[in-house]
Design a protein around this motif. Structure first.
Motif, PDB file in Angstrom:
ATOM      1  N   LEU A 587       0.883  -1.096   0.091  1.00 19.74           N
ATOM      2  CA  LEU A 587       0.129  -0.223   0.159  1.00 19.74           C
ATOM      3  C   LEU A 587       0.892   1.281  -0.278  1.00 19.74           C
ATOM      4  O   LEU A 587       1.665   1.649   0.850  1.00 19.74           O
ATOM      5  CB  LEU A 587      -0.858   0.134   1.230  1.00 19.74           C
ATOM      6  CG  LEU A 587      -1.734   1.171   1.272  1.00 19.74           C
ATOM      7  CD1 LEU A 587      -3.001   1.322   0.199  1.00 19.74           C
ATOM      8  CD2 LEU A 587      -2.434   1.150   2.919  1.00 19.74           C
ATOM      9  N   PHE A 588       0.952   2.070  -1.067  1.00 24.78           N
ATOM     10  CA  PHE A 588       1.426   3.395  -1.090  1.00 24.78           C
ATOM     11  C   PHE A 588       0.496   4.453  -0.604  1.00 24.78           C
ATOM     12  O   PHE A 588      -0.473   4.665  -1.233  1.00 24.78           O
ATOM     13  CB  PHE A 588       1.858   3.549  -2.714  1.00 24.78           C
ATOM     14  CG  PHE A 588       3.057   2.657  -2.847  1.00 24.78           C
ATOM     15  CD1 PHE A 588       4.496   3.125  -2.819  1.00 24.78           C
ATOM     16  CD2 PHE A 588       2.969   1.417  -3.593  1.00 24.78           C
ATOM     17  CE1 PHE A 588       5.775   2.278  -3.380  1.00 24.78           C
ATOM     18  CE2 PHE A 588       4.078   0.487  -4.123  1.00 24.78           C
ATOM     19  CZ  PHE A 588       5.375   1.145  -3.995  1.00 24.78           C
ATOM     20  N   VAL A 589       1.176   5.445   0.314  1.00 26.77           N
ATOM     21  CA  VAL A 589       0.461   6.216   0.645  1.00 26.77           C
ATOM     22  C   VAL A 589       1.421   7.568   0.231  1.00 26.77           C
ATOM     23  O   VAL A 589       2.533   7.843   0.622  1.00 26.77           O
ATOM     24  CB  VAL A 589       0.169   6.284   2.260  1.00 26.77           C
ATOM     25  CG1 VAL A 589      -0.428   7.624   2.693  1.00 26.77           C
ATOM     26  CG2 VAL A 589      -0.567   5.181   2.621  1.00 26.77           C
ATOM     27  N   VAL A 590       0.651   8.089  -0.761  1.00 23.98           N
ATOM     28  CA  VAL A 590       1.488   9.369  -1.441  1.00 23.98           C
ATOM     29  C   VAL A 590       1.067  10.688  -0.935  1.00 23.98           C
ATOM     30  O   VAL A 590       0.049  11.175  -0.964  1.00 23.98           O
ATOM     31  CB  VAL A 590       1.282   9.263  -3.038  1.00 23.98           C
ATOM     32  CG1 VAL A 590       2.134  10.399  -3.735  1.00 23.98           C
ATOM     33  CG2 VAL A 590       1.697   7.851  -3.404  1.00 23.98           C
ATOM     34  N   ASP A 591       2.227  11.583  -0.671  1.00 24.23           N
ATOM     35  CA  ASP A 591       2.018  12.723  -0.081  1.00 24.23           C
ATOM     36  C   ASP A 591       1.648  13.617  -1.358  1.00 24.23           C
ATOM     37  O   ASP A 591       2.361  13.638  -2.422  1.00 24.23           O
ATOM     38  CB  ASP A 591       3.305  13.399   0.296  1.00 24.23           C
ATOM     39  CG  ASP A 591       3.308  14.732   1.065  1.00 24.23           C
ATOM     40  OD1 ASP A 591       2.157  15.556   0.686  1.00 24.23           O
ATOM     41  OD2 ASP A 591       4.020  15.221   1.584  1.00 24.23           O
ATOM     42  N   ASN A 592       0.657  14.460  -1.255  1.00 24.21           N
ATOM     43  CA  ASN A 592       0.127  15.103  -2.362  1.00 24.21           C
ATOM     44  C   ASN A 592       0.023  16.588  -2.103  1.00 24.21           C
ATOM     45  O   ASN A 592      -0.890  17.515  -2.460  1.00 24.21           O
ATOM     46  CB  ASN A 592      -1.136  14.863  -2.976  1.00 24.21           C
ATOM     47  CG  ASN A 592      -2.147  14.849  -2.334  1.00 24.21           C
ATOM     48  OD1 ASN A 592      -2.135  15.024  -1.070  1.00 24.21           O
ATOM     49  ND2 ASN A 592      -3.493  14.223  -2.789  1.00 24.21           N
ATOM     50  N   THR A 593       0.849  17.013  -1.326  1.00 23.13           N
ATOM     51  CA  THR A 593       0.898  18.557  -0.666  1.00 23.13           C
ATOM     52  C   THR A 593       1.751  19.225  -1.879  1.00 23.13           C
ATOM     53  O   THR A 593       2.431  18.687  -2.679  1.00 23.13           O
ATOM     54  CB  THR A 593       1.680  18.797   0.682  1.00 23.13           C
ATOM     55  OG1 THR A 593       2.916  18.176   0.640  1.00 23.13           O
ATOM     56  CG2 THR A 593       0.769  17.974   1.665  1.00 23.13           C
ATOM     57  N   ALA A 594       1.985  20.595  -1.754  1.00 17.11           N
ATOM     58  CA  ALA A 594       2.664  21.361  -2.611  1.00 17.11           C
ATOM     59  C   ALA A 594       4.199  20.950  -2.815  1.00 17.11           C
ATOM     60  O   ALA A 594       4.646  21.003  -3.775  1.00 17.11           O
ATOM     61  CB  ALA A 594       2.412  22.884  -2.151  1.00 17.11           C
ATOM     62  N   ASP A 595       4.850  20.441  -1.767  1.00 18.04           N
ATOM     63  CA  ASP A 595       6.366  20.231  -1.887  1.00 18.04           C
ATOM     64  C   ASP A 595       6.407  18.855  -2.388  1.00 18.04           C
ATOM     65  O   ASP A 595       7.585  18.315  -2.102  1.00 18.04           O
ATOM     66  CB  ASP A 595       6.771  20.373  -0.551  1.00 18.04           C
ATOM     67  CG  ASP A 595       6.635  21.737  -0.006  1.00 18.04           C
ATOM     68  OD1 ASP A 595       6.670  22.699  -0.731  1.00 18.04           O
ATOM     69  OD2 ASP A 595       6.804  21.978   1.271  1.00 18.04           O
ATOM     70  N   ALA A 596       5.581  17.877  -2.766  1.00 20.12           N
ATOM     71  CA  ALA A 596       5.509  16.508  -3.063  1.00 20.12           C
ATOM     72  C   ALA A 596       5.972  16.009  -4.385  1.00 20.12           C
ATOM     73  O   ALA A 596       6.247  14.929  -4.616  1.00 20.12           O
ATOM     74  CB  ALA A 596       4.288  15.759  -2.364  1.00 20.12           C
ATOM     75  N   ALA A 597       6.175  16.997  -5.110  1.00 18.02           N
ATOM     76  CA  ALA A 597       6.299  16.742  -6.678  1.00 18.02           C
ATOM     77  C   ALA A 597       7.583  16.151  -6.777  1.00 18.02           C
ATOM     78  O   ALA A 597       7.899  14.938  -7.607  1.00 18.02           O
ATOM     79  CB  ALA A 597       6.512  17.912  -7.370  1.00 18.02           C
ATOM     80  N   THR A 598       8.826  16.613  -5.987  1.00 19.43           N
ATOM     81  CA  THR A 598      10.095  15.897  -6.067  1.00 19.43           C
ATOM     82  C   THR A 598      10.182  14.484  -5.819  1.00 19.43           C
ATOM     83  O   THR A 598      10.550  13.489  -6.517  1.00 19.43           O
ATOM     84  CB  THR A 598      11.119  16.763  -5.412  1.00 19.43           C
ATOM     85  OG1 THR A 598      11.065  17.905  -5.610  1.00 19.43           O
ATOM     86  CG2 THR A 598      12.449  16.122  -5.266  1.00 19.43           C
TER      87      THR A 598
END
Length: 890
Positions: A587-598
């Motif tokens: 299970l991948f829990v992905v950060d999708n806040t403004a700084d998460a693109a990198t």
């Protein structure tokens, strides 16, 4: 005896009336020579042998024939003439004769004459016989040799007999000649011989049985005479027989060893078993001993022939030291006698303080047919040895037993104790009683007795298992087992109390067994109800231990729950496991806040390495992706819910497969696109998202009721037998309201607290080298630590990030939870296989596997927090893992 010779010496003589006019003509025409005759002449057959001596036309040898025997030779004849011919045989001198043959042969006919040879004396014999058909004649010389038979027999035979009882013996003789003969046997009375006639083949033996039934004691003699059928004596055997009357004794050989006997105790007694093997009763039996320390006592009355009788010997030494003697047993009238050696050792002992534990043995109600055991212990509290003699179980019912190897006599050293079980195995209901009795070296109380009481009866309360077996544990350690109590009554039953057996004697055997103290009693068992209870065993001893618990069930009375266990100070546990198939749910829990693109892009760039690693390791994997977003996002996020997946798998609207497996077409491209979740959220609630993704109402349904989107549940993602890896892809620390402990407890509960090897948590985050954050001390790092996961630097250049993450997730440690905590034998603070005394020995498929390979890489280690052995290398499904260790009892 008739003997027919079939050999090359048989001569065929043909008589022919073929019109031969002279001897010369007959020789040429009829195939024979010699003889004279008219028309046609007599000729010899083609097989005829001319007599080389010239005394006759032909010769016939009978060979060697034993005197008194009879041999037969045949002459085949043929009439080759045109008319019938009468055959005339001239006079034949004894011992030859004619026993048969034709007197007439038709034209072209054949026949044979039978000549006999029956020599009466040993000599060479000859005779000539003339044979003619009226026109021609032939002469045949008959010759044979005779020799007498000869036997090799023993000169004398002796044998014994009891009066009135037939005795037999065998006489074996050998024919030492190469001729057979007939044998006749005769013997003097009162002896008898069988057989009286026999045929003896050349160089063979013949067995003759002599029998004798004497009617009085004494000696008898006789002669066995052997002759051939002519009456010639062949051998004479002298016979001597002795008849016995009166008793004769056969007794145990001995020596009888009394061992150590305490001076002053009641004499130890042993029994010598004897039998009167004579043919008369012994009117009386006298017993004597040449050492006064041994006193022998025989039967008081007569002992019939064939009867057995005991001789009891008591050993009562008056001084210390070794003693030996001989017990003599004599009969009246004389004839029966025996001598048996006896030995013993006198020992001076001070009065001993022998204790019996428990003081009485009690078996509460046991079902008929059940077999249960309780221990009895003998304890010598004296500072010197104690003699125990005559230990025995006195039981008239047959329901009790002790092991056969429990000695009746032994010495118990100072401070020592001995334990043995008493078994109760009733076959019917009722009350039973018995006792264990013994004598000890205590003049004040030499005789000891321990009473045994038991009750057998049926009950509608059943135990499963019927006997709780804790097996072997390390001495001083504890073990637990569960028992199910089933109420088969048609009414509820109340369990009022549970007490250890012999509760009033807490030091008695079996006191280490216990009932779960957390259970509140009284407790009610409904009709047909079942309840499980935990039982404990605190081992205190080396060896086997039997005991149990007594249940007070009110109107049902007392019930006995038997239990057993064993302790050994050197016992090492062996835990066995079977490696399962390698299944992985990620299970991948992905950060999708403004700084998460990198961090999203970093993971995408290495996704293929991750999938390749899992594929190469033979892992049956499936992937699901959700985001850490819950609130209303914006267009900066992919998907259909503006980045508010909040634990629901991506994409929420099922526009493509939400659970990716190797069987999904284009899974790698889909995985890449899902990871680029966007940057539309302001808060990263990663822990909350993981908990929600795996919570009931989401993980186990097709549609989440509390959300407007249809078919947005995660049903099908979580497999019970798969390892669950939760990977947080984060640009900063978690901002959930759920704490680390609560999150871990939830995640651990998903796979079961007994299976920590099925859960790991990992973090992918950009390190400080690329402008990210240091995860040390963060909530993320705290959660990863308790699950033995990995924190991976998304900016690492030397090791591809996804490969590093793949190694952590796809090659998770296959852990096996041990049943107990291993002892740190080396006291180095680490449980491992290092040093001269390894804490753990690990075998895979029967072969030892060290914790590190030759390159120094970790193969397996021990997780002290979880109590499990973790493999860092893949194990194939079905491989057998064995872990041996000594349990830490602290």
């Amino acid at each position: 005896m008739r003997r027919t010779l079939v050999c090359a010496l048989v001569v065929a003589v043909a008589l022919a009336a073929s019109g031969c006019g002279s001897a010369n003509t007959c020789e040429g025409t009829c195939g024979g020579g010699g003889g004279q005759g008219g028309e046609p002449g007599i000729v010899a057959g083609g097989a005829a042998i001319p007599d080389p001596s010239g005394a006759a036309d032909y010769v016939l040898f009978f060979g060697d024939v034993a005197t008194g025997e009879r041999a037969v030779a045949t002459f085949p004849l043929e009439n080759v003439g045109a008319t019938n011919r009468l055959i005339h045989v001239g006079e034949i001198a004894s011992p030859f004769g004619l026993s048969g043959g034709p007197t007439m042969l038709p034209s072209g006919g054949t026949g044979a004459l039978e000549f006999t040879y029956a020599p009466g004396i040993a000599a060479r014999h000859e005779a000539t016989v003339a044979i003619d058909d009226g026109d021609r004649s032939f002469s045949v010389r008959l010759t044979g040799r005779s020799e007498p038979g000869a036997l090799d027999c023993p000169e004398r035979i002796s044998f014994d007999a009891d009066v009135g009882v037939e005795a037999t013996t065998t006489v074996t003789c050998t024919n030492v000649r190469a001729v057979p003969f007939g044998l006749r046997a005769a013997v003097d009375a009162p002896f008898a011989v069988t057989p009286e006639q026999a045929a003896v083949e050349p160089t063979k033996t013949v067995d003759l049985e002599l029998a004798w039934t004497p009617d009085a004691a004494g000696s008898s003699t006789g002669t066995l005479r052997l002759e051939d059928t002519t009456g010639r004596e062949l051998a004479v055997v002298e016979i001597a027989g002795t008849a016995y009357a009166g008793p004769r004794f056969s007794c145990d050989a001995g020596p009888f060893d009394f061992g150590f006997q305490a001076i002053g105790m009641q004499p130890e007694r042993l029994t010598i078993h004897c039998t009167n093997t004579g043919d008369r009763a012994a009117a009386s039996i006298a017993t004597t001993s040449d050492d006064p320390a041994f006193v022998a006592t025989g039967p008081a009355g007569a002992v019939d022939a064939g009867a057995s009788f005991p001789v009891e010997v008591a050993f009562a030494p008056s001084a210390e030291g070794s003693r030996s003697g001989t017990v003599a047993i004599e009969s009246t009238p004389p004839g029966g006698s025996a001598e048996v050696p006896v030995v013993g050792f006198g020992r001076q002992l001070a009065p001993c303080a022998m204790a019996l534990s428990p003081t009485a043995l009690r078996f509460p109600r046991v079902a008929p047919g059940q077999i249960v055991a309780l221990d009895l212990e003998l304890i010598n509290d004296a500072p010197h040895a104690c003699a125990v003699r005559g230990l025995q179980l006195v039981d008239g019912s047959g329901a009790f037993s002790m092991p056969e190897d429990v000695p009746a006599n032994f010495d118990l050293d100072a401070g020592r104790r001995v334990r043995f079980p008493v078994t109760f195995s009733p076959t019917a209901e009722g009350e039973f009683a018995a006792a264990v009795e013994m004598r000890v070296s205590d003049p004040a109380q030499e005789q000891r007795s321990l009473p045994i009481a038991a009750v057998a009866g049926d009950t509608c309360l059943q135990f499963e298992p019927a006997v709780v077996d804790f097996g072997m544990v390390r001495q001083g350690c504890s073990a637990s087992r569960s028992v199910a109590i089933q109420n088969t009554c048609t009414w509820p039953v109340r369990i009022l109390g549970v007490d250890p057996l012999h509760a009033s004697e807490p030091q008695s055997p079996g006191a280490g067994f216990s009932f779960d103290p957390a259970v509140v009693l009284p407790a009610t068992l409904a009709a047909a109800g079942t309840r499980n209870f935990e039982l404990g065993y605190a081992n205190r001893i080396h060896g086997a231990e039997n005991g149990g618990l007594v249940l007070d069930v009110g109107q049902e009375g007392e019930l006995f729950l038997p239990m057993r266990g064993a302790g050994d100070p050197d016992f090492e546990r062996t835990d066995n496991f079977t490696a399962g198939a390698r299944k992985l749910d990620v299970l991948f829990v992905v950060d999708n806040t403004a700084d998460a693109a990198t961090v999203q892009q970093a993971l995408v760039s290495h996704v293929q390495a991750f999938l390749s690693r899992a594929q190469a390791d033979g892992v049956d994997w499936q992937l699901g992706i959700t985001t850490a977003g819950f609130g209303t996002g914006g267009p900066g996020c992919s998907g259909t819910v503006n980045g508010a997946e909040g634990g629901r798998l991506f994409p929420v609207n099922r526009s493509s497969d939400r659970i990716l497996t190797p069987r999904v077409t284009g899974y790698d491209a889909l995985f890449d696109s899902y990871l680029q979740a966007g940057t539309c959220q302001s808060t990263a609630r990663a822990f909350d998202a993981a908990v929600r993704a795996l919570s009931p109402g989401v993980i186990d349904v097709l549609d989440v009721v509390a959300t407007p989107e249809p078919l947005d549940g995660n049903l099908g993602f979580l497999r019970a037998d798969a390892h669950l890896a939760v990977i947080f892809v984060m640009a900063a620390d978690d901002e959930s309201g759920t704490g680390i402990a609560a999150t871990y407890n939830f995640l651990a509960g998903v796979k079961g607290v007994d299976h920590p090897e099925l859960l790991s948590v990992h973090v992918l985050a950009p390190g400080t080298s690329c402008g990210g954050f240091d995860p040390a001390g963060t909530r993320l790092e705290g959660l990863v630590a308790v699950t033995d996961g990995a924190v991976v630097d998304a900016c690492a250049a030397d090791v591809p990030m996804a490969q590093q993450l793949g190694a952590a997730a796809a090659s998770w440690p296959t852990a096996f939870l041990l049943e107990a905590l291993p002892e740190d034998k080396n006291a180095d603070g680490v449980i491992d296989d290092r040093g001269t005394s390894p804490d753990l020995v690990v075998l895979v498929d029967g072969e030892p596997v060290p914790s590190r390979n030759l390159a120094g890489d970790v193969v397996w280690d021990f997780n002290s927090a979880l109590g499990s052995v973790r493999f860092r290398v893949p194990l194939a499904a079905g491989q057998q893992v064995e872990v041996r260790y000594a349990e830490d009892c602290r």
